[in-house]
Design an enzyme around this catalytic site. Structure first.
Site, PDB file in Angstrom:
ATOM      1  N   ARG A   1       0.831  -1.197   0.000  1.00 47.62           N
ATOM      2  CA  ARG A   1       0.000   0.000   0.000  1.00 47.62           C
ATOM      3  C   ARG A   1       0.865   1.246   0.000  1.00 47.62           C
ATOM      4  O   ARG A   1       0.587   2.214  -0.715  1.00 47.62           O
ATOM      5  CB  ARG A   1      -0.946  -0.012   1.220  1.00 47.62           C
ATOM      6  CG  ARG A   1      -2.041  -1.058   1.107  1.00 47.62           C
ATOM      7  CD  ARG A   1      -2.852  -1.167   2.384  1.00 47.62           C
ATOM      8  NE  ARG A   1      -3.512   0.089   2.725  1.00 47.62           N
ATOM      9  CZ  ARG A   1      -4.091   0.315   3.908  1.00 47.62           C
ATOM     10  NH1 ARG A   1      -4.053  -0.628   4.856  1.00 47.62           N
ATOM     11  NH2 ARG A   1      -4.698   1.439   4.155  1.00 47.62           N
TER      12      ARG A   1
ATOM     13  N   ASN B   1      -7.905   8.604   6.430  1.00 47.73           N
ATOM     14  CA  ASN B   1      -6.938   7.988   5.524  1.00 47.73           C
ATOM     15  C   ASN B   1      -5.534   8.003   6.119  1.00 47.73           C
ATOM     16  O   ASN B   1      -5.187   8.898   6.894  1.00 47.73           O
ATOM     17  CB  ASN B   1      -6.937   8.706   4.166  1.00 47.73           C
ATOM     18  CG  ASN B   1      -8.299   8.621   3.485  1.00 47.73           C
ATOM     19  OD1 ASN B   1      -9.098   7.750   3.820  1.00 47.73           O
ATOM     20  ND2 ASN B   1      -8.565   9.524   2.561  1.00 47.73           N
TER      21      ASN B   1
ATOM     22  N   HIS C   1      -6.587   7.963  12.009  1.00 49.82           N
ATOM     23  CA  HIS C   1      -6.209   6.545  11.979  1.00 49.82           C
ATOM     24  C   HIS C   1      -4.735   6.338  11.679  1.00 49.82           C
ATOM     25  O   HIS C   1      -4.338   5.276  11.202  1.00 49.82           O
ATOM     26  CB  HIS C   1      -7.068   5.800  10.948  1.00 49.82           C
ATOM     27  CG  HIS C   1      -8.515   5.764  11.324  1.00 49.82           C
ATOM     28  ND1 HIS C   1      -9.512   5.552  10.394  1.00 49.82           N
ATOM     29  CD2 HIS C   1      -9.142   5.939  12.506  1.00 49.82           C
ATOM     30  CE1 HIS C   1     -10.683   5.587  11.012  1.00 49.82           C
ATOM     31  NE2 HIS C   1     -10.491   5.830  12.291  1.00 49.82           N
TER      32      HIS C   1
ATOM     33  N   SER D   1     -17.713   5.666   3.846  1.00 51.94           N
ATOM     34  CA  SER D   1     -18.923   4.843   3.979  1.00 51.94           C
ATOM     35  C   SER D   1     -19.577   5.084   5.332  1.00 51.94           C
ATOM     36  O   SER D   1     -20.677   4.619   5.588  1.00 51.94           O
ATOM     37  CB  SER D   1     -18.567   3.361   3.832  1.00 51.94           C
ATOM     38  OG  SER D   1     -17.567   3.031   4.792  1.00 51.94           O
TER      39      SER D   1
ATOM     40  N   PRO E   1     -20.386   9.027  -4.515  1.00 46.29           N
ATOM     41  CA  PRO E   1     -21.229   8.544  -5.624  1.00 46.29           C
ATOM     42  C   PRO E   1     -22.293   7.529  -5.185  1.00 46.29           C
ATOM     43  O   PRO E   1     -23.218   7.236  -5.922  1.00 46.29           O
ATOM     44  CB  PRO E   1     -20.218   7.884  -6.569  1.00 46.29           C
ATOM     45  CG  PRO E   1     -19.000   7.622  -5.765  1.00 46.29           C
ATOM     46  CD  PRO E   1     -19.000   8.579  -4.633  1.00 46.29           C
TER      47      PRO E   1
ATOM     48  N   ALA F   1     -15.528  12.679  -5.716  1.00 49.73           N
ATOM     49  CA  ALA F   1     -14.966  13.866  -5.052  1.00 49.73           C
ATOM     50  C   ALA F   1     -14.129  14.694  -6.014  1.00 49.73           C
ATOM     51  O   ALA F   1     -14.140  15.927  -5.955  1.00 49.73           O
ATOM     52  CB  ALA F   1     -14.109  13.416  -3.865  1.00 49.73           C
TER      53      ALA F   1
HETATM   54  C1  BV8 Z   1     -11.965   1.509  18.567  1.00 48.78           C
HETATM   55  C2  BV8 Z   1      -6.189   2.380   9.575  1.00 48.78           C
HETATM   56  C3  BV8 Z   1     -12.032   1.188  20.906  1.00 48.78           C
HETATM   57  C4  BV8 Z   1      -5.691   1.018   9.215  1.00 48.78           C
HETATM   58  C5  BV8 Z   1      -8.574   2.089   9.974  1.00 48.78           C
HETATM   59  C6  BV8 Z   1     -19.719  -2.430  15.920  1.00 48.78           C
HETATM   60  C7  BV8 Z   1     -20.337  -1.209  15.789  1.00 48.78           C
HETATM   61  C8  BV8 Z   1     -19.613  -0.023  15.834  1.00 48.78           C
HETATM   62  C9  BV8 Z   1     -18.239  -0.054  16.026  1.00 48.78           C
HETATM   63  C10 BV8 Z   1     -17.638  -1.263  16.124  1.00 48.78           C
HETATM   64  C11 BV8 Z   1     -18.350  -2.451  16.089  1.00 48.78           C
HETATM   65  N1  BV8 Z   1     -17.475  -3.457  16.218  1.00 48.78           N
HETATM   66  C12 BV8 Z   1     -16.218  -2.962  16.344  1.00 48.78           C
HETATM   67  C13 BV8 Z   1     -16.321  -1.630  16.313  1.00 48.78           C
HETATM   68  C14 BV8 Z   1     -15.236  -0.671  16.446  1.00 48.78           C
HETATM   69  C15 BV8 Z   1     -14.456  -0.577  15.146  1.00 48.78           C
HETATM   70  C16 BV8 Z   1     -15.343  -0.340  13.965  1.00 48.78           C
HETATM   71  O1  BV8 Z   1     -15.831   0.756  13.747  1.00 48.78           O
HETATM   72  N2  BV8 Z   1     -15.552  -1.416  13.163  1.00 48.78           N
HETATM   73  C17 BV8 Z   1     -16.406  -1.287  11.996  1.00 48.78           C
HETATM   74  C18 BV8 Z   1     -15.831  -2.125  10.858  1.00 48.78           C
HETATM   75  C19 BV8 Z   1     -17.804  -1.750  12.370  1.00 48.78           C
HETATM   76  N3  BV8 Z   1     -13.608   0.585  15.348  1.00 48.78           N
HETATM   77  C20 BV8 Z   1     -12.397   0.414  15.900  1.00 48.78           C
HETATM   78  O2  BV8 Z   1     -11.916  -0.652  16.172  1.00 48.78           O
HETATM   79  C21 BV8 Z   1     -11.655   1.699  16.195  1.00 48.78           C
HETATM   80  N4  BV8 Z   1     -11.151   1.630  17.544  1.00 48.78           N
HETATM   81  O3  BV8 Z   1     -13.166   1.475  18.488  1.00 48.78           O
HETATM   82  O4  BV8 Z   1     -11.268   1.381  19.732  1.00 48.78           O
HETATM   83  C22 BV8 Z   1     -11.077   1.126  22.004  1.00 48.78           C
HETATM   84  C23 BV8 Z   1     -11.091   2.139  22.960  1.00 48.78           C
HETATM   85  C24 BV8 Z   1     -10.225   2.055  24.020  1.00 48.78           C
HETATM   86  C25 BV8 Z   1      -9.312   0.987  24.110  1.00 48.78           C
HETATM   87  C26 BV8 Z   1      -9.280  -0.007  23.125  1.00 48.78           C
HETATM   88  C27 BV8 Z   1     -10.173   0.065  22.055  1.00 48.78           C
HETATM   89  C28 BV8 Z   1     -10.478   1.859  15.259  1.00 48.78           C
HETATM   90  C29 BV8 Z   1     -10.982   2.108  13.866  1.00 48.78           C
HETATM   91  C30 BV8 Z   1      -9.804   2.461  12.969  1.00 48.78           C
HETATM   92  C31 BV8 Z   1      -9.461   1.275  12.093  1.00 48.78           C
HETATM   93  N5  BV8 Z   1      -8.381   1.645  11.172  1.00 48.78           N
HETATM   94  N6  BV8 Z   1      -7.573   2.499   9.162  1.00 48.78           N
HETATM   95  C32 BV8 Z   1      -5.462   0.875   7.736  1.00 48.78           C
HETATM   96  O5  BV8 Z   1      -5.691   1.835   6.968  1.00 48.78           O
HETATM   97  O6  BV8 Z   1      -5.009  -0.214   7.346  1.00 48.78           O
HETATM   98  S1  BV8 Z   1     -10.152   2.230   9.402  1.00 48.78           S
HETATM   99  C33 BV8 Z   1     -10.074   2.006   7.741  1.00 48.78           C
HETATM  100  O7  BV8 Z   1     -11.345   1.597   7.330  1.00 48.78           O
HETATM  101  C34 BV8 Z   1      -9.823   3.267   7.021  1.00 48.78           C
HETATM  102  O8  BV8 Z   1      -8.936   4.127   7.666  1.00 48.78           O
HETATM  103  C35 BV8 Z   1     -11.165   3.863   6.906  1.00 48.78           C
HETATM  104  O9  BV8 Z   1     -11.412   4.751   7.944  1.00 48.78           O
HETATM  105  C36 BV8 Z   1     -12.061   2.703   7.093  1.00 48.78           C
HETATM  106  C37 BV8 Z   1     -12.824   2.515   5.836  1.00 48.78           C
HETATM  107  O10 BV8 Z   1     -13.726   3.566   5.821  1.00 48.78           O
HETATM  108  P1  BV8 Z   1     -13.808   4.591   4.603  1.00 48.78           P
HETATM  109  O11 BV8 Z   1     -12.668   5.535   4.676  1.00 48.78           O
HETATM  110  O12 BV8 Z   1     -15.158   5.111   4.660  1.00 48.78           O
HETATM  111  O13 BV8 Z   1     -13.566   3.728   3.327  1.00 48.78           O
HETATM  112  P2  BV8 Z   1     -14.580   2.692   2.695  1.00 48.78           P
HETATM  113  O14 BV8 Z   1     -13.806   1.860   1.767  1.00 48.78           O
HETATM  114  O15 BV8 Z   1     -15.374   2.062   3.787  1.00 48.78           O
HETATM  115  O16 BV8 Z   1     -15.595   3.599   1.889  1.00 48.78           O
HETATM  116  C38 BV8 Z   1     -15.139   4.337   0.799  1.00 48.78           C
HETATM  117  C39 BV8 Z   1     -16.256   5.283   0.431  1.00 48.78           C
HETATM  118  O17 BV8 Z   1     -15.809   6.092  -0.647  1.00 48.78           O
HETATM  119  C40 BV8 Z   1     -17.521   4.561  -0.066  1.00 48.78           C
HETATM  120  O18 BV8 Z   1     -18.631   5.153   0.541  1.00 48.78           O
HETATM  121  C41 BV8 Z   1     -17.517   4.835  -1.574  1.00 48.78           C
HETATM  122  O19 BV8 Z   1     -18.817   4.960  -2.085  1.00 48.78           O
HETATM  123  C42 BV8 Z   1     -16.814   6.164  -1.618  1.00 48.78           C
HETATM  124  N7  BV8 Z   1     -16.146   6.492  -2.891  1.00 48.78           N
HETATM  125  C43 BV8 Z   1     -15.603   5.651  -3.791  1.00 48.78           C
HETATM  126  N8  BV8 Z   1     -15.064   6.374  -4.802  1.00 48.78           N
HETATM  127  C44 BV8 Z   1     -15.276   7.695  -4.508  1.00 48.78           C
HETATM  128  C45 BV8 Z   1     -15.966   7.772  -3.286  1.00 48.78           C
HETATM  129  N9  BV8 Z   1     -16.323   8.935  -2.721  1.00 48.78           N
HETATM  130  C46 BV8 Z   1     -15.994  10.060  -3.375  1.00 48.78           C
HETATM  131  N10 BV8 Z   1     -15.339  10.083  -4.551  1.00 48.78           N
HETATM  132  C47 BV8 Z   1     -14.959   8.923  -5.136  1.00 48.78           C
HETATM  133  N11 BV8 Z   1     -14.304   8.949  -6.314  1.00 48.78           N
END
Ligand code: BV8
Length: 254
Positions: free
Chosen positions: A70, A102, A119, A197, A222, A239
């Site tokens: 990556r 990001n 993150h 998302s 989109p 975007a």
């Molecule tokens: C924490 C770094 C607590 C790593 C990342 C159940 C419910 C709620 C929450 C949870 C749950 N179970 C677990 C959790 C918590 C969990 C979580 O949210 N899980 C999700 C999957 C349900 N969260 C965590 O674990 C967080 N920590 O809660 O800690 C804690 C507290 C104290 C002590 C201990 C623990 C940590 C979360 C951070 C994870 N790390 N990234 C890496 O990059 O490898 S997150 C990673 O995924 C990315 O950074 C990003 O944030 C995320 C993906 O999200 P998006 O950025 O939205 O990307 P995605 O692909 O999903 O979507 C892309 C979008 O773009 C789409 O909508 C698409 O339509 C759109 N798109 C496409 N093309 C375009 C466009 N938009 C515009 N223009 C375009 N051209």
């Protein structure tokens, strides 16, 4: 894409604007999002599975290889017009904050300053034992074959295993970036929610915080997202197209 005149006026009148971005803002730079199917050999892995401390403990070379793949891809990517438009909007608005989920540096390379990384960052690995920062060799890594296992480097200070400088699922967000984000969103008049998302928490909760604080929330994506239920305006498009048009028509940027 035309922006509703009333929306254009409220955007133009805002002195406090926050942008919250996700992987979609880098999609047009060729950096795959998390929800895109992984390509090549990575196709058989789920990003959500690899981005965890458990995966790194189980198979450090696989996970480090994925991050190096990556990182090399990001180094080859260029900021797109969406990144540059956000930097232009920041220059046109009195108080602007850019908060990103990001881990790439395309916002910075696209002209943004003071980017808040919720993150972590690919470019800031550190020792998993003593947390000493690790400095990558200057030469850009050759693009590893996708799926290639690469042994993580060892810490010069304690010999511990170096880990990616990102926040994995199950790990807490860094306190200061999170506090900066909450403070900025709580006070903003406009939140631009771009390319996310909105399913990853707690970052996604910033959208609710903005809406409940009375801000105008504008989504640029989109496709439908989990934030559709709470945003006031959804501009359906990429975007790299929508943001430059918005910047020009609202803030007169080029
Ligand atoms: C924490 C770094 C607590 C790593 C990342 C159940 C419910 C709620 C929450 C949870 C749950 N179970 C677990 C959790 C918590 C969990 C979580 O949210 N899980 C999700 C999957 C349900 N969260 C965590 O674990 C967080 N920590 O809660 O800690 C804690 C507290 C104290 C002590 C201990 C623990 C940590 C979360 C951070 C994870 N790390 N990234 C890496 O990059 O490898 S997150 C990673 O995924 C990315 O950074 C990003 O944030 C995320 C993906 O999200 P998006 O950025 O939205 O990307 P995605 O692909 O999903 O979507 C892309 C979008 O773009 C789409 O909508 C698409 O339509 C759109 N798109 C496409 N093309 C375009 C466009 N938009 C515009 N223009 C375009 N051209």
């Amino acid at each position: 894409m035309t922006i509703d005149p009333a929306l254009r006026e409220s955007l133009r009148a805002a002195s406090r604007v926050v942008a919250l971005t996700g992987a979609g803002v880098s999609a047009e730079s060729g950096v795959p999002t998390f929800r895109d199917r992984q390509t090549g050999l990575w196709e058989r892995y789920d990003a959500l599975e690899l981005a965890t401390p458990e995966a790194f403990a189980r198979d450090p070379s696989l996970v480090w290889g994925w991050y190096e793949w990556r990182r090399a891809a990001v180094l080859r990517a260029e900021p797109n017009p969406g990144h540059r438009a956000l930097a232009a909007i920041a220059r046109a608005v009195a108080h602007f904050a850019l908060i990103t989920q990001n881990v790439d540096d395309l916002h910075e390379r696209g002209g943004s300053v003071e980017v808040v990384h919720l993150h972590g960052e690919l470019s800031r690995p550190y020792c998993g034992e003593c947390r000493a920062a690790y400095r990558f060799p200057d030469a850009a890594p050759a693009l590893p074959a996708d799926g290639a296992r690469i042994e993580p480097p060892r810490c010069a200070r304690c010999g511990g295993r170096v880990r990616p400088g990102v926040v994995w699922f199950g790990e807490p967000l860094p306190a200061r970036p999170w506090q900066l984000a909450v403070d900025a969103v709580r006070r903003c008049e406009v939140l631009l929610c771009v390319g996310t998302s909105a399913v990853v928490h707690p970052a996604a909760s910033l959208v609710d915080l903005a809406a409940h604080s009375g801000a105008t929330v504008v989504q640029v994506n989109p496709a439908p997202t989990a934030a559709d239920r709470i945003v006031g305006h959804s501009l359906r498009g990429p975007a790299g197209v929508v943001l430059p048009e918005m910047a020009a028509s609202v803030w007169g940027t080029r």
